[in-house]
Design a protein around this motif. Structure first.
Motif, short mmCIF file in Angstrom:
data_model
loop_
_atom_site.label_atom_id
_atom_site.label_comp_id
_atom_site.label_asym_id
_atom_site.label_seq_id
_atom_site.Cartn_x
_atom_site.Cartn_y
_atom_site.Cartn_z
N GLY A 146 35.93 -6.52 -15.98
CA GLY A 146 37.02 -5.56 -15.88
C GLY A 146 37.11 -4.76 -17.16
O GLY A 146 36.11 -4.29 -17.69
N THR A 147 38.31 -4.65 -17.71
CA THR A 147 38.49 -3.91 -18.95
C THR A 147 38.13 -4.79 -20.14
O THR A 147 38.15 -6.03 -20.07
N ALA A 148 37.83 -4.13 -21.25
CA ALA A 148 37.51 -4.87 -22.47
C ALA A 148 38.72 -5.68 -22.95
O ALA A 148 38.57 -6.81 -23.41
N SER A 175 34.90 -12.60 -17.77
CA SER A 175 34.46 -12.24 -19.13
C SER A 175 33.12 -12.86 -19.49
O SER A 175 32.54 -12.51 -20.52
N ALA A 204 29.88 -4.10 -25.65
CA ALA A 204 31.13 -4.88 -25.63
C ALA A 204 31.05 -6.10 -26.54
O ALA A 204 31.88 -7.00 -26.42
N GLN A 229 41.09 -6.97 -21.15
CA GLN A 229 41.26 -8.14 -20.28
C GLN A 229 40.34 -9.27 -20.72
O GLN A 229 40.76 -10.43 -20.85
N SER A 230 39.09 -8.95 -20.97
CA SER A 230 38.13 -9.97 -21.41
C SER A 230 38.46 -10.47 -22.81
O SER A 230 38.28 -11.66 -23.11
#
Length: 246
Positions: A135-137, A188, A209, A139-140
């Protein structure tokens, strides 16, 4: 009193085993981290190619290899096999600052060698098991911080000083890695380990990331230190009261 009996007893010297040399402990950390990345990330590669392991199989591989590494090198280096764990042990006062950099370099080196070997063995692999957010950075980042917080809390509870040793330490820590990978892996990657993410990322060249997996686990491990002391209070080991590694 008979003359042949001494009136006082001289204190008996107790021999304390010396800690392993820095190079020996660092070598143990390199081997342990090599095993983690080779087996764990290798499981990701094998699953991508064959579909034989599934998500559960990959998560169990990570947990089992961590457990094996603890039993294999825990008595020598403590089996941190994770720079975030090493930094958190130092922050807790259980680990000397002079060994943080050698441990971290050894862990990163072991991860790089393992990722390079995976590239040589599986040249057609699309990935080397590197961790990327689904998902989004952010979130991880949050998930990695929480997962590592929980893992480090368990480690602090079962470790002796800064060493992950003991009959059930490997089971507790390896089991924690496995269940957290089962839960967080699809989102993640459930790295919880900067070296585990750094090695495959550098070898594959996919660094987009990477910061998530450097910052998140380190932050989570550090937050676990005051949380552990808050829960255990006076029962928590005080700084350097059990310095098994010098």
């Amino acid at each position: 009193m008979p003359p042949f009996l001494p009136t006082t007893m001289a204190p008996t010297a107790v021999e304390v085993p010396s800690s392993p040399a820095v190079w020996r402990a660092a070598l143990a950390e390199a081997l342990g981290t090599f095993a983690l990345v080779f087996a764990g990330c290798g499981a990701v590669v094998v699953e991508a190619q064959t579909g034989a392991l599934g998500h559960v199989g990959v998560a169990l591989t990570f947990g089992l290899v961590v457990m094996a590494a603890i039993y294999a090198v825990g008595e020598v280096s403590g089996a941190h096999i994770n720079p975030a764990v090493t930094v958190a042990f130092w922050a807790s006062g259980r680990f000397p600052g002079g060994r943080v950099v050698p441990y971290a370099l050894a862990q990163i080196g072991g991860a790089l060698v393992a990722a390079g070997l995976l590239r040589a063995l599986f040249p057609e692999a699309a990935t080397l098991g590197q961790t990327v957010p689904a998902g989004t950075a952010l979130q991880s980042l949050g998930l990695e911080a929480v997962l590592t917080f929980l893992l480090m809390f368990v480690i602090l509870g079962v470790a002796v000083g800064a060493k992950e040793v003991g009959l059930l330490a490997g089971v507790a820590i390896g089991g924690s890695v496995a269940f957290e990978a089962l839960m967080g892996g699809p989102v993640s990657g459930a790295s919880m380990n900067p070296a585990r993410s750094l090695g495959p990322a550098l070898v594959s060249g996919d660094l987009g990331a990477l910061w998530v997996y450097l910052v998140g686990p380190t932050l989570g491990a550090l937050v676990a230190v005051p949380a552990y002391r808050a829960v255990y209070g006076d029962r928590a080991p005080h700084p350097l009261t059990r310095p098994l590694v010098r």
